[in-house]
Design an enzyme around this catalytic site. Structure first.
Site, PDB file in Angstrom:
ATOM      1  N   ALA A   8       0.801  -1.231   0.000  1.00 27.27           N
ATOM      2  CA  ALA A   8       0.000   0.000   0.000  1.00 27.27           C
ATOM      3  C   ALA A   8       0.833   1.281   0.000  1.00 27.27           C
ATOM      4  O   ALA A   8       0.611   2.156  -0.840  1.00 27.27           O
ATOM      5  CB  ALA A   8      -0.970  -0.026   1.187  1.00 27.27           C
ATOM      6  N   ASP A  53      -3.942  -3.052   3.486  1.00 31.10           N
ATOM      7  CA  ASP A  53      -4.182  -2.261   2.286  1.00 31.10           C
ATOM      8  C   ASP A  53      -5.242  -1.201   2.535  1.00 31.10           C
ATOM      9  O   ASP A  53      -5.268  -0.175   1.865  1.00 31.10           O
ATOM     10  CB  ASP A  53      -4.612  -3.167   1.134  1.00 31.10           C
ATOM     11  CG  ASP A  53      -3.430  -3.896   0.540  1.00 31.10           C
ATOM     12  OD1 ASP A  53      -2.931  -3.432  -0.494  1.00 31.10           O
ATOM     13  OD2 ASP A  53      -2.982  -4.903   1.115  1.00 31.10           O
TER      14      ASP A  53
END
Length: 348
Positions: free
Chosen positions: A51, A238
Site C-alpha cells: 500500500a 491495504d
C-alpha cells in the site's frame, strides 16, 4: 543484496525507478519508466506492490504525466492530470494509499498558477512524499516495538516490508525496530497467495537482513500456533476503515482467527494514510485475480480444464480479532471508532 535502506521506488532524472518485484527472489532488477501508463501497468501487474509503495508510485505517475503533458495553461494541465489520475486509480482500487497519494498530488496541483509551476509542484511534492514514507515507517516501528518482547517469535503474512514501502517497511518495520531496540526476535513468514509474496519477498528480505526467519505454508498457521511456535503476529494492511475492519492480503482473516483461538496477540501496522474514515466496511471493493494463478504453477497445469475459480486478492479481518493497530502516531486499541479518530487529532 536487499537491505532496509534500499529504495523500492525512486524519482531520478525525471524518471521513476522501481525494483521489478515479480523477478524476486531470483533476480534483483531495476526498471525505469518515463510514461505514467508504464507506472499504471507496474501497479496493476505487481511489479510494485504494498500500500505505501503504491501510494508513492501513483504520485510519481502523476509527476510523469505532468512532464508528458504538452499543456501551456493551468486548465489544460489539470485536465491531463485528471485523465492520468483516473487511469492510475483504476489499477488497484482496494489499496486506499493509491487514492490518497493521487488526491494529495491533485490538490497541490490546483494551487499552482501556471502549467510550469504545476509541473514543479507535482514533482517536488511526490519526492517529498517518498522521503516522508521512510520517516513514517520508522516512527511506526518505534511505536510498535514496545509491544514485542525479547525472544518472541513473530508471525507475519504477505509482505509489509521495505519492498512494500519506499523503504524500511510497516509490519516488518516494527520487527526491524524491535531488533534495533536490542531484543532478539525470530520470524515465521507464511508463503501467502497470490503469487507467494511471503516466500518470494518477505523471506528473501528478512534473510538478507540477517533475521532468523522460517517459512510455513499458509495451511500450517494453525499447526504453528497450536504447537506454540508463535508468540505474536504482525501484518500490514491495504485499507483500514474507521470501525477497525482491516483489509489485507487473502488469508489474513484466517491468521487472525487462529491467533484468537490460541490467545496470541494479533497486531496490524499501517500508516494513517491507509486508514479510510469515509468508506463503510461493506462497501470496500475486493479485487479478484485471474484463475490461472490457482489452476497452475507457471506453465504447468495443476487443475482440470474449465474449472471454476474463486481467487480474491484480499479479505476482511473484523476488529474483535485485532489486538491493536500500530501507526506513526501511536497504537489504536478497541473500541476503534473512538481510538482511530484520536490518532488523526494527534496528527494535526
Amino acid at each position: 543484496m536487499i537491505d532496509s535502506s534500499l529504495r523500492t521506488v525512486e524519482w531520478k532524472n525525471n524518471k521513476v525507478i522501481m525494483i521489478e518485484q515479480t523477478k524476486l527472489p531470483n533476480e534483483l532488477i531495476f526498471v525505469e519508466y518515463d510514461d505514467f501508463n508504464q507506472v499504471a501497468n507496474a501497479i496493476k501487474t505487481l511489479i510494485v506492490r504494498g500500500a505505501p509503495a503504491i501510494g508513492v508510485s501513483g504520485a510519481f505517475g502523476l509527476g510523469l504525466a505532468a512532464l508528458q503533458s504538452k499543456a501551456t495553461t493551468k486548465e489544460e494541465i489539470l485536465s491531463d492530470l485528471e485523465k492520468a489520475r483516473k487511469i492510475l486509480f483504476a489499477t488497484r482500487p482496494t489499496a486506499v494509499n493509491l487514492g490518497w497519494g493521487l488526491e494529495k498530488i491533485m490538490n497541490v496541483a490546483k494551487t499552482g498558477e501556471t502549467a510550469e509551476q504545476i509541473r514543479e509542484l507535482v514533482i517536488s511534492t511526490a519526492k517529498k512524499m517518498a522521503d516522508e514514507d521512510i520517516e513514517i515507517n520508522k516512527a511506526m516501528g518505534k511505536n510498535g516495538s514496545v509491544l514485542f518482547d525479547d525472544n518472541d517469535t513473530i508471525m507475519t503474512h504477505c509482505n509489509a516490508g521495505a519492498l512494500a514501502t519506499v523503504a524500511y517497511g510497516t509490519a516488518l518495520g516494527v520487527i526491524r525496530a524491535t531488533r534495533e531496540s536490542g531484543k532478539n526476535v525470530k520470524v515465521i513468514a507464511t508463503e501467502t497467495r497470490p503469487i507467494q509474496q511471503g516466500s518470494r519477498l518477505t523471506a528473501f528480505e528478512l534473510k538478507h537482513d540477517g533475521f532468523d526467519v522460517s517459512l510455513v505454508p499458509d495451511t500450517a498457521v494453525g499447526y504453528s500456533m497450536a504447537n506454540r511456535l508463535v508468540n505474536k503476529v504482525v501484518v500490514g494492511a491495504d485499507r483500514i476503515v474507521k470501525t477497525g475492519h482491516v483489509f489485507n492480503k487473502i488469508g489474513t482473516y484466517q491468521v487472525a482467527t487462529m491467533a484468537k483461538q490460541h490467545g496470541i496477540p494479533f497486531y496490524v501496522a499501517a500508516p494513517l494514510s491507509t486508514i479510510d474514515l469515509e468508506t463503510k466496511a461493506d462497501d470496500v471493493i475486493i479485487e479478484m485475480r485471474k484463475g490461472s494463478e490457482v489452476t497452475g504453477i507457471g506453465e504447468k497445469k495443476t487443475a482440470p480444464d474449465d474449472i471454476g475459480v474463486i481467487n480474491p486478492a484480499f479479505d476482511m479481518t473484523p476488529p474483535e480479532l485485532i489486538s491493536g493497530i500500530i501507526t506513526e502516531k501511536g497504537v489504536a486499541t478497541a473500541p476503534y471508532e473512538e481510538s482511530i479518530p484520536k490518532l488523526f487529532q494527534a496528527n494535526n
